[in-house]
Design an enzyme around this catalytic site. Structure first.
Site, short mmCIF file in Angstrom:
data_model
loop_
_atom_site.label_atom_id
_atom_site.label_comp_id
_atom_site.label_asym_id
_atom_site.label_seq_id
_atom_site.Cartn_x
_atom_site.Cartn_y
_atom_site.Cartn_z
N ASP A 65 -6.33 9.79 -2.54
CA ASP A 65 -7.79 9.18 -1.56
C ASP A 65 -8.62 10.15 -1.97
OD1 ASP A 65 -5.61 6.48 -2.37
OD2 ASP A 65 -5.46 7.40 -0.12
N ARG A 104 1.83 -0.35 -6.40
CA ARG A 104 2.76 0.01 -5.73
C ARG A 104 4.19 -1.18 -5.46
NH1 ARG A 104 0.37 3.98 -3.86
NH2 ARG A 104 -0.32 4.63 -1.99
#
Length: 314
Positions: free
Chosen positions: A257, A167
């Site tokens: 995920d 990120r």
């Protein structure tokens, strides 16, 4: 306990209409966090999972804990903090594009996690410790907590699975590269996306990325390739696992995920690496069909029912 994971989960406010947030009047509330996404995905596949974090002692914190606990995840080690709030982020829907995301997480309760929050008894009976590269980006104390958890996992012979999940809104590219490459050297399994692999290693091809990360210390590397599937490499086997065709993609957030949850499920079941990667692709594909981070993750019974579907294959 099959898997222990920890990190920040935030409240997500998603607009009911498409376009700039300045024109949006109504939102839906849910949650989003890479580690809790994986935890929920694994529980739906039949596994026991513990998620650890700090939440604000506020309404959003209670909601977040209750949501994750309601999915069957063990949240008994979650801590509530009166001093700091639960993080929040907003999505902005764009026609025929992935949504934009706006984070309001600076100074959140989760960013105050310390090594004392992860203790021996949390890990000693676990099979896998799942980590992401988001947590060390939150604060110096979170970075120390991640390294502490890896040391505890090593002590108890727990396999460490690391998804870089970079990120760059949280830190610089240079800092991310240095820190996460060092973290990867301490982990058993590393799961970069193709762009993350290039940032970490400087390589551009899946085979070269995997080889560089294995030389760095990982035993297994799986490079996620989006719709194309994934490339996997270990000392025993290597190859490509084809992606699963999805006719109509609604929301890509949470697919990575979901892939991780499927892969870890395969590991826990004792499957070969190639079979585990194929399962990851199947679970990740389900996530694409529904708006939201976790709402599309399948239950094991759905995967069993889909075995004969040519679009969902091992």
């Amino acid at each position: 306990m099959d898997v222990v994971t920890f990190g920040e989960t935030m409240v997500v406010l998603s607009p009911l209409t498409t376009g700039p947030l300045r024109y949006v009047q109504h939102f839906e509330k849910t949650i989003g966090g890479a580690e809790s996404n994986v935890a929920i995905g694994l529980v739906r596949l039949g596994h026991q999972v513990s998620w650890i974090s700090r939440l604000g002692e506020d309404e959003f914190g209670i909601y977040t804990r209750n949501f994750i606990r309601g999915e069957g995840v063990d949240t008994s080690a979650v801590m509530f903090d009166k001093r700091y709030p639960t993080g929040v982020f907003f999505k902005e829907r764009q026609a025929a594009q992935d949504p934009k995301v706006y984070y309001y997480r600076a100074g959140s309760a989760a960013s105050q996690m310390t090594p004392e929050d992860i203790q021996d008894h949390h890990l000693k009976d676990a099979k896998i410790l799942h980590l992401t590269g988001i947590t060390p980006a939150l604060s110096e104390s979170c970075r120390e907590t991640v390294l502490h958890s890896i040391a505890l996992a090593r002590k108890h012979q727990v396999k460490v699975v690391f998804d870089p999940n970079i990120r760059l809104k949280l830190w610089s590219k240079a800092e991310a590269q240095k820190t996460l490459f060092e973290m990867a050297s301490l982990c058993d399994v590393v799961l970069p996306g193709i762009d993350e692999g290039e940032l970490l290693t400087g390589e551009t091809e899946p085979e070269a990325i995997a080889e560089a990360l294995r030389q760095n210390g990982a035993s297994v590397v799986v490079v996620k390739l989006g719709a194309e599937g994934a490339y996997f490499q270990s000392i025993k086997e290597s190859g490509y696992a084809s992606g699963v065709k999805v006719e109509h993609i609604v929301d890509t957030i949470g697919a990575g995920d979901g892939f991780a949850a499927g892969l870890l499920s395969g590991f826990i079941r004792g499957w070969s690496l190639s079979e585990a990667v194929a399962l990851g692709n199947r679970v990740g594909a389900f996530a694409l069909t529904v708006a939201g981070d976790v709402e599309g993750y399948p239950y094991w019974s759905q995967l069993e029912q889909g075995k004969e579907n040519k679009q969902i294959h091992r």
